[in-house]
Write a protein that holds these residues in place. Structure first.
Motif, PDB file in Angstrom:
ATOM      1  N   GLN A   1      -0.390  -6.229  -6.422  1.00  0.00           N
ATOM      2  CA  GLN A   1      -1.567  -5.897  -5.616  1.00  0.00           C
ATOM      3  C   GLN A   1      -1.679  -4.385  -5.472  1.00  0.00           C
ATOM      4  OE1 GLN A   1      -1.145  -8.111  -1.955  1.00  0.00           O
ATOM      5  NE2 GLN A   1      -1.114 -10.090  -2.999  1.00  0.00           N
ATOM      6  N   VAL A   2      -0.541  -3.738  -5.253  1.00  0.00           N
ATOM      7  CA  VAL A   2      -0.458  -2.277  -5.198  1.00  0.00           C
ATOM      8  C   VAL A   2       0.866  -1.874  -5.821  1.00  0.00           C
ATOM      9  CG1 VAL A   2      -0.272  -0.236  -3.719  1.00  0.00           C
ATOM     10  CG2 VAL A   2      -1.865  -2.075  -3.115  1.00  0.00           C
ATOM     11  N   SER A   3       0.852  -0.845  -6.637  1.00  0.00           N
ATOM     12  CA  SER A   3       2.112  -0.341  -7.195  1.00  0.00           C
ATOM     13  C   SER A   3       2.068   1.179  -7.277  1.00  0.00           C
ATOM     14  CB  SER A   3       2.387  -0.932  -8.582  1.00  0.00           C
ATOM     15  OG  SER A   3       1.422  -0.477  -9.514  1.00  0.00           O
TER      16      SER A   3
ATOM     17  N   VAL B   1      -6.147  -8.451   0.271  1.00  0.00           N
ATOM     18  CA  VAL B   1      -6.150  -8.066  -1.146  1.00  0.00           C
ATOM     19  C   VAL B   1      -7.446  -7.383  -1.545  1.00  0.00           C
ATOM     20  CG1 VAL B   1      -4.502  -9.821  -1.864  1.00  0.00           C
ATOM     21  CG2 VAL B   1      -6.940 -10.382  -1.811  1.00  0.00           C
ATOM     22  N   PHE B   2      -8.549  -7.698  -0.854  1.00  0.00           N
ATOM     23  CA  PHE B   2      -9.823  -7.081  -1.203  1.00  0.00           C
ATOM     24  C   PHE B   2      -9.986  -5.699  -0.582  1.00  0.00           C
ATOM     25  CE2 PHE B   2     -10.624 -11.691  -1.604  1.00  0.00           C
ATOM     26  CZ  PHE B   2     -10.887 -11.710  -2.970  1.00  0.00           C
ATOM     27  N   ASN B   3      -8.990  -5.265   0.168  1.00  0.00           N
ATOM     28  CA  ASN B   3      -8.952  -3.901   0.690  1.00  0.00           C
ATOM     29  C   ASN B   3      -7.719  -3.168   0.157  1.00  0.00           C
ATOM     30  OD1 ASN B   3     -10.054  -1.834   2.340  1.00  0.00           O
ATOM     31  ND2 ASN B   3      -8.581  -2.291   3.955  1.00  0.00           N
ATOM     32  N   ALA B   4      -7.217  -3.649  -0.987  1.00  0.00           N
ATOM     33  CA  ALA B   4      -5.941  -3.155  -1.515  1.00  0.00           C
ATOM     34  C   ALA B   4      -6.000  -1.681  -1.893  1.00  0.00           C
ATOM     35  CB  ALA B   4      -5.528  -3.989  -2.731  1.00  0.00           C
ATOM     36  N   HIS B   5      -7.108  -1.241  -2.459  1.00  0.00           N
ATOM     37  CA  HIS B   5      -7.167   0.151  -2.924  1.00  0.00           C
ATOM     38  C   HIS B   5      -7.088   1.122  -1.755  1.00  0.00           C
ATOM     39  CE1 HIS B   5      -7.941   3.340  -5.769  1.00  0.00           C
ATOM     40  NE2 HIS B   5      -8.894   3.812  -4.975  1.00  0.00           N
ATOM     41  N   GLN B   6      -7.790   0.831  -0.667  1.00  0.00           N
ATOM     42  CA  GLN B   6      -7.744   1.715   0.507  1.00  0.00           C
ATOM     43  C   GLN B   6      -6.345   1.728   1.117  1.00  0.00           C
ATOM     44  OE1 GLN B   6     -10.138  -0.444  -0.213  1.00  0.00           O
ATOM     45  NE2 GLN B   6     -11.872   0.936  -0.498  1.00  0.00           N
ATOM     46  N   ILE B   7      -5.711   0.556   1.181  1.00  0.00           N
ATOM     47  CA  ILE B   7      -4.348   0.485   1.710  1.00  0.00           C
ATOM     48  C   ILE B   7      -3.393   1.252   0.804  1.00  0.00           C
ATOM     49  CG2 ILE B   7      -2.432  -1.079   2.244  1.00  0.00           C
ATOM     50  CD1 ILE B   7      -4.497  -3.186   2.987  1.00  0.00           C
ATOM     51  N   ALA B   8      -3.580   1.126  -0.509  1.00  0.00           N
ATOM     52  CA  ALA B   8      -2.714   1.816  -1.460  1.00  0.00           C
ATOM     53  C   ALA B   8      -2.778   3.334  -1.267  1.00  0.00           C
ATOM     54  CB  ALA B   8      -3.105   1.453  -2.887  1.00  0.00           C
ATOM     55  N   MET B   9      -3.982   3.857  -1.115  1.00  0.00           N
ATOM     56  CA  MET B   9      -4.130   5.300  -0.953  1.00  0.00           C
ATOM     57  C   MET B   9      -3.561   5.758   0.385  1.00  0.00           C
ATOM     58  SD  MET B   9      -5.416   6.130  -3.795  1.00  0.00           S
ATOM     59  CE  MET B   9      -5.713   7.855  -3.433  1.00  0.00           C
TER      60      MET B   9
ATOM     61  N   ALA C   1       2.346   8.516   2.499  1.00  0.00           N
ATOM     62  CA  ALA C   1       3.618   8.636   3.222  1.00  0.00           C
ATOM     63  C   ALA C   1       4.789   8.909   2.284  1.00  0.00           C
ATOM     64  CB  ALA C   1       3.883   7.347   4.013  1.00  0.00           C
ATOM     65  N   LEU C   2       4.612   8.663   0.991  1.00  0.00           N
ATOM     66  CA  LEU C   2       5.715   8.871   0.037  1.00  0.00           C
ATOM     67  C   LEU C   2       5.868  10.346  -0.295  1.00  0.00           C
ATOM     68  CD1 LEU C   2       5.182   5.952  -2.521  1.00  0.00           C
ATOM     69  CD2 LEU C   2       7.070   6.202  -0.909  1.00  0.00           C
ATOM     70  N   PRO C   3       7.084  10.842  -0.306  1.00  0.00           N
ATOM     71  CA  PRO C   3       7.306  12.244  -0.690  1.00  0.00           C
ATOM     72  C   PRO C   3       7.330  12.439  -2.202  1.00  0.00           C
ATOM     73  CG  PRO C   3       9.387  11.246  -0.039  1.00  0.00           C
ATOM     74  CD  PRO C   3       8.330  10.211   0.200  1.00  0.00           C
ATOM     75  N   ASP C   4       7.396  11.346  -2.965  1.00  0.00           N
ATOM     76  CA  ASP C   4       7.511  11.435  -4.417  1.00  0.00           C
ATOM     77  C   ASP C   4       6.139  11.578  -5.074  1.00  0.00           C
ATOM     78  OD1 ASP C   4      10.545  10.395  -4.952  1.00  0.00           O
ATOM     79  OD2 ASP C   4       9.618   9.303  -3.281  1.00  0.00           O
ATOM     80  N   LEU C   5       6.157  12.143  -6.273  1.00  0.00           N
ATOM     81  CA  LEU C   5       4.957  12.209  -7.098  1.00  0.00           C
ATOM     82  C   LEU C   5       4.826  10.871  -7.838  1.00  0.00           C
ATOM     83  CD1 LEU C   5       2.577  13.750  -8.382  1.00  0.00           C
ATOM     84  CD2 LEU C   5       4.185  14.536 -10.151  1.00  0.00           C
ATOM     85  N   VAL C   6       3.773  10.149  -7.550  1.00  0.00           N
ATOM     86  CA  VAL C   6       3.604   8.818  -8.133  1.00  0.00           C
ATOM     87  C   VAL C   6       2.150   8.601  -8.533  1.00  0.00           C
ATOM     88  CG1 VAL C   6       5.524   7.734  -6.895  1.00  0.00           C
ATOM     89  CG2 VAL C   6       3.243   7.774  -5.856  1.00  0.00           C
ATOM     90  N   TYR C   7       1.966   7.712  -9.516  1.00  0.00           N
ATOM     91  CA  TYR C   7       0.637   7.200  -9.820  1.00  0.00           C
ATOM     92  C   TYR C   7       0.359   6.017  -8.893  1.00  0.00           C
ATOM     93  CZ  TYR C   7       0.354   9.894 -14.176  1.00  0.00           C
ATOM     94  OH  TYR C   7       0.291  10.897 -15.089  1.00  0.00           O
ATOM     95  N   VAL C   8      -0.804   6.030  -8.264  1.00  0.00           N
ATOM     96  CA  VAL C   8      -1.194   4.932  -7.376  1.00  0.00           C
ATOM     97  C   VAL C   8      -2.076   3.960  -8.160  1.00  0.00           C
ATOM     98  CG1 VAL C   8      -2.306   4.305  -5.211  1.00  0.00           C
ATOM     99  CG2 VAL C   8      -1.114   6.500  -5.418  1.00  0.00           C
ATOM    100  N   GLN C   9      -1.740   2.697  -8.064  1.00  0.00           N
ATOM    101  CA  GLN C   9      -2.515   1.699  -8.800  1.00  0.00           C
ATOM    102  C   GLN C   9      -2.669   0.441  -7.946  1.00  0.00           C
ATOM    103  OE1 GLN C   9      -0.911  -0.147 -12.516  1.00  0.00           O
ATOM    104  NE2 GLN C   9      -2.717   0.753 -13.466  1.00  0.00           N
ATOM    105  N   SER C  10      -3.877  -0.096  -7.891  1.00  0.00           N
ATOM    106  CA  SER C  10      -4.123  -1.369  -7.227  1.00  0.00           C
ATOM    107  C   SER C  10      -4.659  -2.364  -8.254  1.00  0.00           C
ATOM    108  CB  SER C  10      -5.126  -1.196  -6.082  1.00  0.00           C
ATOM    109  OG  SER C  10      -6.422  -0.946  -6.594  1.00  0.00           O
ATOM    110  N   TRP C  11      -4.745  -3.618  -7.829  1.00  0.00           N
ATOM    111  CA  TRP C  11      -5.216  -4.649  -8.759  1.00  0.00           C
ATOM    112  C   TRP C  11      -6.661  -4.423  -9.174  1.00  0.00           C
ATOM    113  CZ3 TRP C  11      -9.345  -7.872  -7.833  1.00  0.00           C
ATOM    114  CH2 TRP C  11      -9.803  -7.962  -6.526  1.00  0.00           C
TER     115      TRP C  11
END
Length: 409
Positions: free
Chosen positions: A62-64, A227-235, A240-250
């Protein structure tokens, strides 16, 4: 009551007229077919949406968050950090890699997912499709293969396979791929692309192969409340993460499928309501012709003191009855088909030998979910269209002038 009685007498007398009988039956059949098709089509669309949410979105991430360069250190702390964010149900570590599965000289590309077996059930229901094997019992030297991969490589339970993976975090970009051997513990039997692409292994084994510490991973995965608000939750949670990551939702991986389902729903509504509208125009034409034919009867009723509102209601009820009969039987047939269409589709596939859904969608059967509110909306829309279609002919009936009709002028 008088209007109902007169409408019944008109209908009985009209049955002797071939043209009017044909037009009224055509109107009823048109409404019948429109309501039937709309209920069945909406049920199938609801079925696809339900399967998307309950089946596909419970398995695909759903979010990764994926690390593009340096891996994510100290994943237990990052998991606790993410789980404290609003809208996040659970978070788990994982490593996602493109790999090659090898068995007896044959190779098959696959999406390798390395997981912590006892935690993964918090974000995925993939364990439902690995039965009788329990996902939580996956050992470090075991692998779960998608059924499509196993079929292509002719792999059976207990066989040994080799997995070739590239070490994307190696200092040498041209480093040789890692080769890891696994025993096949079970298969993923979900249907669709998942069976043809996914393999699951224990996180510890891949960490060892990639020379990563036990607290180091390349990705984090979330399950969210909506799940239909997954992208907003993902962002929001990702900040909060200190790491450099790619954000991806379903939405990025499966969003086009969801949009296609909604687009088809809109098209079905439009097309089938047009069918019902055309059938309702048939009601108008047949009722106008009937008013013309029954002018003498209307004139006699008026001379006997019948009020205009009674005549109006007589013909309005007459036109409405055509649509209501069609809508009622269309609702019954549509409901029966919607409840049994999955079995009917399976029977058709078994007889025809070809499945048009195979390799196209994430499922290989035709789902259906009958929603009562859809039936109510269809019937209300049909009723409204039918009432509007009956108003003009009924109004025309009240304009008949007895003196002109009976006097021959």
């Amino acid at each position: 009551m008088l209007s109902l009685f007169l409408s019944k007498r008109l209908r009985e007398s009209k049955n002797h007229s071939g043209l009017f009988g044909f037009l009224s039956k055509a109107s009823t059949i048109g409404v019948f077919l429109g309501v039937t098709v709309l209920i069945v089509a909406l049920s199938v669309i609801n079925g696809f949406e339900h399967q998307l949410k309950e089946r596909l979105l419970s398995v695909v991430p759903q979010v990764s968050y994926q690390a593009p360069y340096d891996p994510i250190e100290n994943w237990p702390e990052k998991v606790r950090l993410l789980e404290s964010q609003p809208g996040v149900k659970a978070a788990v570590p994982e490593i996602n890699l493109t790999a090659m599965v090898q068995h007896k000289g044959q190779l098959k590309a696959a999406q390798l997912k390395a997981i912590v077996p006892e935690l993964h059930q918090n974000v995925s229901s993939i364990g439902l499709y690995t039965k009788p094997f329990e996902l939580s019992e996956l050992a470090s030297n075991e692998i779960l293969l998608g059924r499509g991969i196993a079929t292509q490589l002719n792999v059976k339970k207990g066989d040994k396979v080799a997995v070739l993976i590239a070490n994307q975090h190696a200092k040498n970009a041209l480093a040789a791929p890692k080769r890891v051997s696994f025993n096949v513990a079970g298969f993923i039997t979900m249907g669709g692309e998942v069976d043809r692409n996914l393999v699951i292994v224990n996180l510890a084994e891949i960490q060892s192969a990639l020379s990563l510490s036990e607290n180091t991973v390349t990705g984090l995965r979330l399950a969210v409340d909506d799940v239909f608000n997954a992208h907003q939750i993902a962002m929001s949670a990702g900040r909060a993460l200190p790491d450099l990551v790619y954000v991806q939702s379903w939405f990025r991986t499966q969003g086009s499928l969801y949009q296609d389902i909604q687009m088809v729903r809109t098209i079905v509504y439009l097309v089938v309501f047009l069918i019902i509208a055309v059938a309702s125009f048939n009601i108008i034409s047949s009722m106008v012709m009937e008013v013309k034919e029954k002018q003498a009867d209307i004139a006699i009723l008026k001379t006997m003191g019948t009020q205009d509102k009674t005549i109006f209601m007589t013909f309005a009820v007459q036109g409405l009855s055509y649509a209501l009969v069609g809508a009622f039987f269309g609702m019954l047939l549509g409901t029966v088909i919607a409840l049994s269409i999955t079995e009917l589709f399976s029977l058709w596939v078994s007889l025809d030998g070809a499945n048009p859904l195979q390799g196209v969608y994430f499922i290989e059967f035709l789902p259906s979910k009958l929603v009562i509110s859809d039936i109510v909306v269809v019937l209300l829309a049909t009723l409204i269209i039918s009432i509007l279609s009956s108003v003009y002919p009924a109004w025309q009936a009240t304009k008949v002038e007895p003196a002109r009709v009976l006097g021959g002028g």
